[in-house]
Structures are given as C-alpha cells and as structure tokens.
Design a protein around this motif. Structure first.
Motif, mmCIF file in Angstrom:
data_model
loop_
_atom_site.group_PDB
_atom_site.id
_atom_site.type_symbol
_atom_site.label_atom_id
_atom_site.label_comp_id
_atom_site.label_asym_id
_atom_site.label_seq_id
_atom_site.Cartn_x
_atom_site.Cartn_y
_atom_site.Cartn_z
ATOM 1 N N ARG A 141 0.822 -1.214 0.000
ATOM 2 C CA ARG A 141 0.000 0.000 0.000
ATOM 3 C C ARG A 141 0.856 1.265 0.000
ATOM 4 O O ARG A 141 0.645 2.188 -0.786
ATOM 5 C CB ARG A 141 -0.926 -0.016 1.231
ATOM 6 N N ASP A 152 2.528 2.081 -3.107
ATOM 7 C CA ASP A 152 1.626 2.662 -4.090
ATOM 8 C C ASP A 152 1.362 4.141 -3.775
ATOM 9 O O ASP A 152 1.214 4.950 -4.687
ATOM 10 C CB ASP A 152 0.316 1.878 -4.208
ATOM 11 N N TRP A 153 1.343 4.493 -2.496
ATOM 12 C CA TRP A 153 1.278 5.929 -2.145
ATOM 13 C C TRP A 153 2.463 6.664 -2.783
ATOM 14 O O TRP A 153 2.304 7.713 -3.387
ATOM 15 C CB TRP A 153 1.375 6.128 -0.632
ATOM 16 N N ARG A 206 4.310 5.751 -5.273
ATOM 17 C CA ARG A 206 4.189 5.750 -6.732
ATOM 18 C C ARG A 206 3.333 6.934 -7.193
ATOM 19 O O ARG A 206 3.712 7.675 -8.104
ATOM 20 C CB ARG A 206 3.559 4.432 -7.217
ATOM 21 N N GLN A 207 2.194 7.121 -6.530
ATOM 22 C CA GLN A 207 1.329 8.241 -6.894
ATOM 23 C C GLN A 207 2.020 9.578 -6.617
ATOM 24 O O GLN A 207 1.957 10.498 -7.428
ATOM 25 C CB GLN A 207 0.027 8.199 -6.089
ATOM 26 N N MET A 208 2.706 9.652 -5.474
ATOM 27 C CA MET A 208 3.337 10.922 -5.078
ATOM 28 C C MET A 208 4.380 11.386 -6.076
ATOM 29 O O MET A 208 4.575 12.578 -6.274
ATOM 30 C CB MET A 208 4.019 10.753 -3.708
ATOM 31 N N GLY A 254 4.453 10.485 -9.285
ATOM 32 C CA GLY A 254 3.938 10.563 -10.652
ATOM 33 C C GLY A 254 4.304 9.396 -11.549
ATOM 34 O O GLY A 254 4.286 9.528 -12.773
ATOM 35 N N PRO A 274 3.328 6.101 -13.486
ATOM 36 C CA PRO A 274 2.028 5.614 -13.931
ATOM 37 C C PRO A 274 1.616 4.339 -13.208
ATOM 38 O O PRO A 274 2.440 3.657 -12.596
ATOM 39 C CB PRO A 274 2.252 5.341 -15.424
ATOM 40 N N GLN A 275 0.347 4.023 -13.281
ATOM 41 C CA GLN A 275 -0.123 2.744 -12.748
ATOM 42 C C GLN A 275 0.566 1.615 -13.490
ATOM 43 O O GLN A 275 1.017 1.785 -14.606
ATOM 44 C CB GLN A 275 -1.625 2.633 -12.936
ATOM 45 N N ARG A 283 8.788 16.763 -12.826
ATOM 46 C CA ARG A 283 8.289 15.533 -13.464
ATOM 47 C C ARG A 283 8.831 15.332 -14.878
ATOM 48 O O ARG A 283 8.790 14.224 -15.411
ATOM 49 C CB ARG A 283 6.754 15.557 -13.520
#
Ligand SMILES: *Cc1c(COP(=O)(O)O)cnc(C)c1O
Length: 474
Positions: free
Chosen positions: A117, A120-121, A123-125, A127, A129-130, A276
């Motif tokens: 989990r 994945d936080w 990963r989002q932070m 940028g 991609p999924q 980014r």
C-alpha cells in the motif's frame, strides 16, 4: 531485563534522543577522531557477567558518540544526506520492539500488506504511472542488482540462473560515465564482467548521449555480444545530471533491452510537479528505484523499487524450499521473492509514519525549500570573483572551487581546494565532499538535511569564503 527496568531506561533514552535532536547543531559535523581511537577505548572481549545499563549508556556517550559523524546535523552538505525525521525514528522504535522478520506474508501480514500500500502511495506521489509494483529494498545498489539479474534472465530466455553464463555471448550493460559506482559492483556480483560494462560518454550537461548509446549497442551486436541492460540515472551522484529517458527508452525498445532507472537521490524531487519532466519517457522503463532514506525524511535504510513486471522479478529470484511453503501460496505476496536476502525488516512502517505525519504538501514544501536554499548558495558562489561554479545547480546540488585571481595552474588549484575542503571539514562547522569534475578537483555542495535552514547555508558560505581567503597560496 525486567519490563519495568526496560520502561525506565526507555524513557530516559527518549529524553536523550529528544535532547540530541534539539542540540545536534552543537556537535562537530564530521567526527574528529583518528583511526583506531575508538577501537582503543573498546574492551577487548565481551564481559562474562552482565553490566548495568547505566554503565553501558555512560560508555556509549564517552566511547561511541565522539566517533559519530552527525548526519542529522543541519550543516551536513556532504554526499547526499540520509535525512531522518522524528516520525521515522518513532516508527523505528516500534519496529525494533516488535522485531518481526517479514520474509513471508504469514510472518507478519501487516508488514507485507502495508508495504504494498505505502509503495503505491509513493508511486502516486512521484507521478509514476499505474502498472508499477513496488517493493522496499535496503539500498539502491540492491535494486540495481535485481534489475541486472532480471535483465540477465530475460535475455537468456530464463536460462542464466540454471546454466550460468559460461559459453554464452557476453551480456553488455550500458551506463553513463557519471553512473554511481554501484553499477560496477552490481555487474561484478551479477557475473557479467566489468569488461562488458559500457560507460557511455556524456554531453555538456553530463547526461548520457543517446547517439553514443546507439553506437555502443550496435558495436556490441556487430561483435556478437548481447546487449542486456541500460541503466539511466536521474540525478547522478557527482553533479546531479539527468539522463534523457525518452530517447534512451526508444533505443531500449528498438533493441529489446531492459531499462532500469536509478533515481536514488533525485527521485524524491518528483513529488514536485515542476520536476516531473525527468520521467518523461517512463513508458519504456522496466524498473525504477529511489531512496526515501536520502531525501524523504525516512531513516536509512529504505529504497523504493518499482518494477513493471513483478512476475519477472519473482521468476528471477524465486526459490521455494519446503520450510518456506505456506498455506496462502499464490494468494499473497511473499516479498522474500522480490529481493536477494531472505530476511526482511518491517521498513514500510517508517514510511507510513512519515507520509502521514507530514502529509504530501509539507514534504513538497520541504524539498522545494532545500532546492531554493541550494539555488541561493549557488548564486552567491557564482557572483564571487574568487570562486567558480564547476557544475551548475541541479536540484539541490552544485560543484564549485576556489579560484583566486592570478592562480591559474591547475595542479595548484587542485591542491588549494583540497586544503580548503580538509580545513572546512576539520573545523566541525560543516561537512562537504570532494568531487572530480572533468578532471578538476571540485567541492560538492548538497542541501537536503531535514533540519537545514537558510541560516546554516549562509553560515556555510561565510565559512567557505573566510577559510579560503585565509589560505596562503601553496
Ligand atoms: C546514493 C546513490 C546510490 C547508492 O545508493 P545505496 O542506497 O547506498 O546503494 C546509487 N545511485 C545514485 C545515483 C546515488 O546517488
């Protein structure tokens, strides 16, 4: 030790910890001890009978603390900081107490599920991609080793583990000239041979040249070798160079080469949307690693390793002796299959504490503040008549040297700057590291310590100028 005694010492230690962090500025940044000085203080053998904690703690202060270099000192501008934070320390206390070994889901389901989990936080932070799966490694070097091993297995049709590399065409690995020495070490460990590690020339910004990468790959193919893996760096250790992902990724796709991204330090700056651009071209990347233990306020050790195909990584590292089989089988993740060591610490907890305690917005502000402080310092250096910038600011890192008017012999300038660096570090007031930029002795200035404020950077610049101008020319 009885629980009540543990409680008493624990409380006293937490008091010491809070005082330490509040007063860390009063210590010399770099430990002033000479080699062997600590050894000489330590008993030659373990005691036969147990000793009171008061005595052990007194010796910790008298024998150990003098030999500590204070990484949490706000005037730490050396290497890359390993920046910690109070929430991370608190989490580590809990982990040290529970002391779980988290190799399998079953050996602490919360550790595994939180790792998934929290990664994945992250990963989002930053940028990403999924579609990237995360795992925590001890270090960026280990993540890179995993990448090389996965690349090796893929390119050998999953035969490398089975039959070894003897009798095959050599497997070639491509990195920039500015790559971290971890690449050399990992190529050695992976059995690929340093002879087949290609250090690709860089451009005027110290970034890998895609045309030179293509030329090297084509030359290897022509020689009957097998191109295996490219490692691109975002934020090289020496000068903070950023290899161009988009063209490198296109080359990797054209030749079906595994692409790993080493963003050990700079990856944390991806929390800032303004940075980014560094991951433009991420679609072609197979794996990506950065160290929250460098610039994300999380105690060493903690490397966030993201892979496009968890399956390929597991297929590369999976070993299943009878005693590790569990009822849950494929229903759950067993992270032991995702890294080289079997045993694993519960590293996700400190990330969970840090990210929740600060929140993403505050983390962004703090990293942006580090970059602003470094920019200001680089501007001061650039404006001084007797200093010069040798590698411009990249994120929160720049390289410079003292260059007094009239001194133009390169050997003399190297010696002068080496003397300057030693004097600065010996002063205990600040800590910097040396570098070599295009063969010239340079002083590296990296901002990123949790407690660094503008006043520390200003004091560092004053110390640098005063010390330099007091050096008699050698
Ligand atoms: C620090 C660093 C590494 C090594 O990191 P470890 O986690 O200590 O292995 C690798 N690459 C880069 C670019 C670094 O800055």
């Amino acid at each position: 030790m009885e629980p009540e005694e543990f409680r008493r010492h624990g409380h006293a230690f937490v008091d010491w910890m809070a005082d330490y962090l509040a007063g860390v500025e009063d210590y010399p940044v770099m430990s002033p001890v000479k080699p062997g000085e600590i050894t000489a203080k330590l008993a030659l053998s373990a005691p036969d009978e147990g000793q009171p904690m008061e005595q052990i703690f007194a010796d910790f202060q008298a024998q150990v603390m003098p030999g500590i270099t204070h990484w949490q000192h706000p005037s730490f501008f050396a290497y890359f900081p390993a920046n910690s934070s109070p929430p991370a320390v608190l989490a580590e206390m809990l982990v040290a107490t529970i002391a779980p070994q988290c190799m399998l889901w079953q050996t602490s389901p919360a550790a595994t599920e939180m790792e998934t989990r929290v990664l994945d936080w992250l990963r989002q932070m930053i940028g990403l991609p999924q579609g990237f799966d995360g795992v925590i490694q001890d270090s960026a070097s280990s993540a890179m080793l995993c990448a090389l091993l996965t690349a090796r297995e893929r390119v050998t049709g999953w035969q490398g583990n089975e039959t070894g590399l003897m009798g095959r065409a050599p497997l070639c690995v491509y990195v920039s000239e500015q790559v971290h020495s971890a690449a050399d070490k990992d190529v050695m460990v992976a059995g690929m041979g340093l002879k087949y590690l290609r250090k690709i020339p860089v451009d005027e910004n110290f970034a890998m040249r895609p045309d030179a990468l293509t030329a090297a790959i084509e030359a290897d193919i022509a020689a009957g070798h097998t191109p295996c893996c490219v490692i691109a760096t975002l934020g090289t250790t020496g000068v903070g160079a950023v290899d161009p992902l988009r063209p490198i990724g296109e080359i990797c796709q054209r030749h079906v080469i595994y692409l790993h991204v080493d963003a050990a330090w700079a990856g944390s700056a991806l929390v800032l949307p303004a940075w980014r651009w560094m991951i433009e071209g991420i679609e072609a990347v197979d794996s990506f690693a950065f160290n929250p233990h460098k610039w994300l306020f999380t105690n060493f050790d903690c490397c966030a390793h993201f892979v496009r195909s968890g399956e390929d990584l597991v297929r590369t590292l999976d070993i299943l002796p009878a005693f590790l089989k569990t009822r849950e089988g494929n229903e759950v993740i067993d992270y032991r299959n995702w890294s080289v060591p079997l045993g694993r610490r519960f590293r996700a907890l400190k990330l969970w504490f840090v990210l929740r305690s600060y929140g993403v917005a505050e983390i962004r502000r703090r990293i942006a503040a580090h970059i602003d402080m470094a920019r200001e310092a680089a501007d001061w250096v650039a404006a001084a008549q007797d200093f010069e910038i040798l590698a411009p600011l990249s994120l929160a890192l720049f390289n410079f040297r003292y260059h007094p008017p009239g001194v133009d012999d390169e050997g003399e300038l190297d010696r002068l700057n080496e003397t300057l660096l030693l004097k600065l570090n010996d002063s205990g007031d600040l800590y910097l590291t040396q570098n070599s930029v295009r063969g010239v002795y340079a002083i590296r200035f990296a901002v990123g310590q949790t407690y660094t404020q503008p006043r520390h950077v200003a004091a560092a610049w004053r110390a640098i100028q005063d010390t330099a101008r007091n050096l008699s020319s050698i």
